[in-house]
Design an enzyme around this catalytic site. Structure first.
Site, PDB file in Angstrom:
ATOM      1  N   LYS A 158       7.044  -6.405  10.351  1.00 36.25           N
ATOM      2  CA  LYS A 158       6.289  -5.708   9.311  1.00 36.25           C
ATOM      3  C   LYS A 158       7.183  -4.911   8.369  1.00 36.25           C
ATOM      4  O   LYS A 158       6.930  -4.788   7.180  1.00 36.25           O
ATOM      5  CB  LYS A 158       5.251  -4.775   9.959  1.00 36.25           C
ATOM      6  CG  LYS A 158       4.378  -4.025   8.957  1.00 36.25           C
ATOM      7  CD  LYS A 158       3.326  -3.199   9.686  1.00 36.25           C
ATOM      8  CE  LYS A 158       2.493  -2.409   8.690  1.00 36.25           C
ATOM      9  NZ  LYS A 158       3.247  -1.326   8.043  1.00 36.25           N
TER      10      LYS A 158
ATOM     11  N   LYS B 190       0.816  -1.219   0.000  1.00 39.02           N
ATOM     12  CA  LYS B 190       0.000   0.000   0.000  1.00 39.02           C
ATOM     13  C   LYS B 190       0.845   1.263   0.000  1.00 39.02           C
ATOM     14  O   LYS B 190       0.573   2.201  -0.763  1.00 39.02           O
ATOM     15  CB  LYS B 190      -0.942  -0.025   1.207  1.00 39.02           C
ATOM     16  CG  LYS B 190      -1.792   1.230   1.393  1.00 39.02           C
ATOM     17  CD  LYS B 190      -2.964   0.977   2.303  1.00 39.02           C
ATOM     18  CE  LYS B 190      -2.586   0.312   3.599  1.00 39.02           C
ATOM     19  NZ  LYS B 190      -1.718   1.160   4.452  1.00 39.02           N
TER      20      LYS B 190
ATOM     21  N   TRP C 226       6.577  -0.458  -8.166  1.00 41.73           N
ATOM     22  CA  TRP C 226       7.709  -1.055  -7.449  1.00 41.73           C
ATOM     23  C   TRP C 226       8.879  -1.277  -8.409  1.00 41.73           C
ATOM     24  O   TRP C 226      10.029  -1.013  -8.070  1.00 41.73           O
ATOM     25  CB  TRP C 226       7.260  -2.396  -6.836  1.00 41.73           C
ATOM     26  CG  TRP C 226       8.371  -3.127  -6.135  1.00 41.73           C
ATOM     27  CD1 TRP C 226       8.841  -2.912  -4.877  1.00 41.73           C
ATOM     28  CD2 TRP C 226       9.154  -4.214  -6.679  1.00 41.73           C
ATOM     29  NE1 TRP C 226       9.874  -3.786  -4.588  1.00 41.73           N
ATOM     30  CE2 TRP C 226      10.077  -4.599  -5.676  1.00 41.73           C
ATOM     31  CE3 TRP C 226       9.153  -4.898  -7.886  1.00 41.73           C
ATOM     32  CZ2 TRP C 226      10.989  -5.633  -5.863  1.00 41.73           C
ATOM     33  CZ3 TRP C 226      10.061  -5.931  -8.071  1.00 41.73           C
ATOM     34  CH2 TRP C 226      10.964  -6.283  -7.069  1.00 41.73           C
TER      35      TRP C 226
ATOM     36  N   PHE D 266      -3.444  -0.206   7.205  1.00 46.16           N
ATOM     37  CA  PHE D 266      -4.079  -1.506   7.016  1.00 46.16           C
ATOM     38  C   PHE D 266      -5.249  -1.416   6.027  1.00 46.16           C
ATOM     39  O   PHE D 266      -5.215  -0.608   5.103  1.00 46.16           O
ATOM     40  CB  PHE D 266      -4.497  -2.097   8.365  1.00 46.16           C
ATOM     41  CG  PHE D 266      -3.343  -2.353   9.288  1.00 46.16           C
ATOM     42  CD1 PHE D 266      -2.244  -3.078   8.868  1.00 46.16           C
ATOM     43  CD2 PHE D 266      -3.327  -1.842  10.575  1.00 46.16           C
ATOM     44  CE1 PHE D 266      -1.162  -3.317   9.714  1.00 46.16           C
ATOM     45  CE2 PHE D 266      -2.246  -2.065  11.434  1.00 46.16           C
ATOM     46  CZ  PHE D 266      -1.174  -2.808  10.991  1.00 46.16           C
TER      47      PHE D 266
ATOM     48  N   ALA E 106      -3.109   1.767  13.047  1.00 46.56           N
ATOM     49  CA  ALA E 106      -4.512   1.747  12.625  1.00 46.56           C
ATOM     50  C   ALA E 106      -5.313   0.648  13.304  1.00 46.56           C
ATOM     51  O   ALA E 106      -6.542   0.698  13.296  1.00 46.56           O
ATOM     52  CB  ALA E 106      -4.606   1.582  11.110  1.00 46.56           C
TER      53      ALA E 106
ATOM     54  N   THR F 236       3.891   1.553  -1.040  1.00 45.35           N
ATOM     55  CA  THR F 236       4.577   1.614  -2.330  1.00 45.35           C
ATOM     56  C   THR F 236       3.677   2.207  -3.397  1.00 45.35           C
ATOM     57  O   THR F 236       4.103   3.080  -4.182  1.00 45.35           O
ATOM     58  CB  THR F 236       5.034   0.193  -2.745  1.00 45.35           C
ATOM     59  OG1 THR F 236       5.914  -0.319  -1.743  1.00 45.35           O
ATOM     60  CG2 THR F 236       5.737   0.207  -4.089  1.00 45.35           C
TER      61      THR F 236
ATOM     62  N   ARG G  84       2.539   8.571   7.047  1.00 45.17           N
ATOM     63  CA  ARG G  84       2.857   8.457   8.465  1.00 45.17           C
ATOM     64  C   ARG G  84       4.352   8.184   8.653  1.00 45.17           C
ATOM     65  O   ARG G  84       5.036   7.738   7.743  1.00 45.17           O
ATOM     66  CB  ARG G  84       2.064   7.306   9.092  1.00 45.17           C
ATOM     67  CG  ARG G  84       0.571   7.554   9.159  1.00 45.17           C
ATOM     68  CD  ARG G  84      -0.158   6.313   9.654  1.00 45.17           C
ATOM     69  NE  ARG G  84       0.001   5.209   8.727  1.00 45.17           N
ATOM     70  CZ  ARG G  84      -0.204   3.930   9.045  1.00 45.17           C
ATOM     71  NH1 ARG G  84      -0.558   3.599  10.262  1.00 45.17           N
ATOM     72  NH2 ARG G  84      -0.045   2.982   8.141  1.00 45.17           N
TER      73      ARG G  84
ATOM     74  N   PHE H  82       2.654  -8.494  -9.557  1.00 41.86           N
ATOM     75  CA  PHE H  82       3.800  -9.376  -9.333  1.00 41.86           C
ATOM     76  C   PHE H  82       4.092 -10.154 -10.610  1.00 41.86           C
ATOM     77  O   PHE H  82       3.184 -10.411 -11.421  1.00 41.86           O
ATOM     78  CB  PHE H  82       3.506 -10.360  -8.192  1.00 41.86           C
ATOM     79  CG  PHE H  82       3.725  -9.794  -6.819  1.00 41.86           C
ATOM     80  CD1 PHE H  82       4.759 -10.248  -6.010  1.00 41.86           C
ATOM     81  CD2 PHE H  82       2.909  -8.787  -6.318  1.00 41.86           C
ATOM     82  CE1 PHE H  82       4.965  -9.732  -4.737  1.00 41.86           C
ATOM     83  CE2 PHE H  82       3.101  -8.261  -5.061  1.00 41.86           C
ATOM     84  CZ  PHE H  82       4.134  -8.734  -4.259  1.00 41.86           C
TER      85      PHE H  82
END
Length: 561
Positions: free
Chosen positions: A111, A77, A415, A307, A279, A79, A100, A387
């Protein structure tokens, strides 16, 4: 299936990048050297005088990026958020990104950081993921200073008659440390204080973090700090920071931390990174000041919430917009085919295998989040973070799903390709912004607390109802007597499921959500409903990411993703 392209690690890409000085980045959005406070060559804070001067400027368009419920397969997210801002810039738009700040707990745990990935990152990546400009340390200090003031007050005679058994305020540190969840302080005799039970939360769960992120000025922050409920008396009356008369000292510790931080992306798009509440246990959005300032400086501002849409986006829309007075003009929901297959029951070690059945089942999770955003009256765009293992057949299933839902869909490759990999997404988001929108809240503030919670459980999670413990029932009744029931509700829930059971992937139905406790956060301006077994102090995994981290003799970070 496309051939996998070899892309260096995130830290290798970041360390090889050529950054512009922060003065040049600031100049690109009309800020002079007098408008910023330098933190080296590549970081700065925006001054309060500048923020005040910008208040009369026209707002740009706000784009909120959210996602499906996260899985171990990863969604990307942050990215996509960074890549979309770069894609808008590459398309000739005046854009900014507002994010954030990362917490050291997840960075050192499992994470990871919060600076994006691949060729869609914010820089300087190492600084941002570690100590940055010291904002989170300032919040830690202010939080623990308040704990010291509370214990000192009790030790010095306890004029306010604080009941040591009913102190709500906990100490914090910015690290996952399960050993500190429950502790005893004041041991060692009369000279060392009054013994009592205490505990630690992670800093990003501190109410002071929420206060900083929802404050619109120093004056507003001081007022919010004053309202924090820290304990109850022996007569069960609330005690606030104002009763201790230390709001001024706390504000003094936080005065610089309240100023938004400006940095840049790999493609030199300006980025405001400020505040970092989780979150799943807080409201999960960057600061109001950063978002509002970005809207005055850019035509398009891309921001994210933590999230899935059931947590960060719901809180952004029901809590943060009530403070900013600005709702998003469009919402992007990020997913990966891999994660959708996992929501459809596919084991993690088999996600690279084509599986139409699992994908179709997993799409139910995406569908629920689309329904949630549409309930708020906002246009949505689905962004699939592509991907190399995604097959043509799987992509076609997604396209057909989105067509049937009448929702724009874009494959993003930010990405691997940076802003160029998000041009199609940028175009679709701009089209969505230009379409109709009719924003409305999911509940009015005058709705009873239990009905607000049930509104979220039923409309956002898709559950049948909330079940309240005796403790939660008593707390809600008490808050109604105090007149606190007109506040919005901040749900503390697992991020992995729409339910409060992290093992329930996909779109579970007919479930009930257990509300074990409701905690007043009057400074932040909401009530926190703790569900299931959600923790406010996480633990580290068996093999934390920290084991792979190091620093070279010349000061370069190693192993930071």
């Amino acid at each position: 299936m496309t051939t996998k392209k070899t892309v260096p690690s995130d830290i290798d890409i970041a360390q090889a990048a050529s950054m512009m000085t922060i003065t040049d980045i600031a100049a690109g959005v009309g800020l002079t050297d007098e408008d910023i406070e330098m933190y080296g060559q590549y970081k700065a804070k925006i001054k309060f005088d500048t923020i005040d001067r910008l208040k009369t400027a026209k707002d740009g368009k706000l784009i909120l990026v959210t996602s499906i419920n996260p899985t171990p397969a990863g969604e990307g997210k942050s990215t996509v958020t960074v890549g979309l801002a770069d894609a808008l810039k590459a398309s000739g738009k005046n854009s900014m990104v507002a994010l954030r700040e990362p917490s050291l707990g997840p960075v050192m745990g499992v994470k990871g950081g919060a600076t994006g990935g691949g060729y869609a990152q914010v820089l300087p990546m190492e600084d941002i993921n570690l100590h940055f400009t010291g904002d989170i340390h300032a919040i830690t200090t202010a939080n623990n200073a308040l704990s010291a003031f509370i214990d000192n007050h009790i030790h010095q005679g306890n004029k306010l008659e604080i009941d040591p058994r009913r102190i709500l305020w906990k100490r914090v540190m910015d690290m996952n440390d399960r050993a500190l969840r429950q502790i005893v302080v004041g041991l060692g005799g009369p000279a060392r204080g009054i013994p009592r039970e205490d505990g630690f939360d992670i800093t990003v769960a501190s109410e002071i973090m929420a206060v900083l992120c929802l404050s619109s000025s120093l004056k507003d922050m001081k007022a919010r700090l004053s309202n924090i409920v820290i304990a109850y008396t022996y007569e069960k009356e609330p005690v606030t920071v104002a009763d201790l008369d230390v709001q001024g000292a706390l504000a003094l510790l936080l005065k610089d931390a309240l100023k938004p931080n400006i940095v840049q992306t790999l493609e030199h798009t300006p980025a405001l990174i400020h505040g970092g509440p989780f979150a799943n246990i807080a409201h999960g959005c960057n600061s109001v000041l950063a978002t509002k300032t970005a809207l005055k400086l850019a035509d398009y501002v891309v921001t994210e919430s933590g999230f899935g849409a059931d947590l960060g986006a719901e809180k952004f829309l029901n809590i943060k917009t009530r403070t900013t007075g600005k709702h998003p003009d469009a919402v992007v929901i990020v997913a990966t085919i891999r994660a959708l297959k996992m929501h459809g029951g596919k084991p993690k070690n088999e996600l690279t295998d084509e599986d139409a059945k699992a994908l179709k089942l997993g799409l139910a999770n995406l569908q629920k989040h689309l329904e949630t955003i549409h309930q708020f009256g906002l246009p949505a765009v689905v962004a699939i973070n592509k991907f190399h293992t995604d097959t043509d057949a799987e992509i076609k299933i997604l396209e057909e799903f989105c067509q049937n839902q009448d929702v724009p869909f874009s494959l993003t490759e930010v990405w691997e390709k940076g802003g160029e990999g998000g041009r199609d997404l940028a175009a679709r988001v701009i089209e969505a912004i230009e379409g109709p929108a009719d924003f409305s809240y999911l509940y009015p503030l005058d709705l009873p607390v239990k009905e607000k919670i049930n509104s979220i459980v039923q409309k956002v999670y898709g559950g049948s109802e909330a079940v309240f413990s005796k403790k939660a029932e008593a707390q809600i009744k008490q808050y109604e007597e105090y007149g606190w029931d007109s506040l919005p509700v901040c749900m503390a829930k697992t991020q992995y499921s729409l339910s409060d059971d992290p093992s329930l992937y996909g779109r579970p139905e007919g479930f009930k959500v257990s509300i074990r406790e409701v905690v007043p956060k009057l400074g932040a301006g909401f009530l926190v409903a703790l569900t299931g077994d959600v923790m406010t102090m996480p633990g580290l995994p068996k093999n934390p990411a920290a084991q792979k981290m190091d620093v070279t003799d010349d000061g370069k970070g190693v192993g930071l993703f």
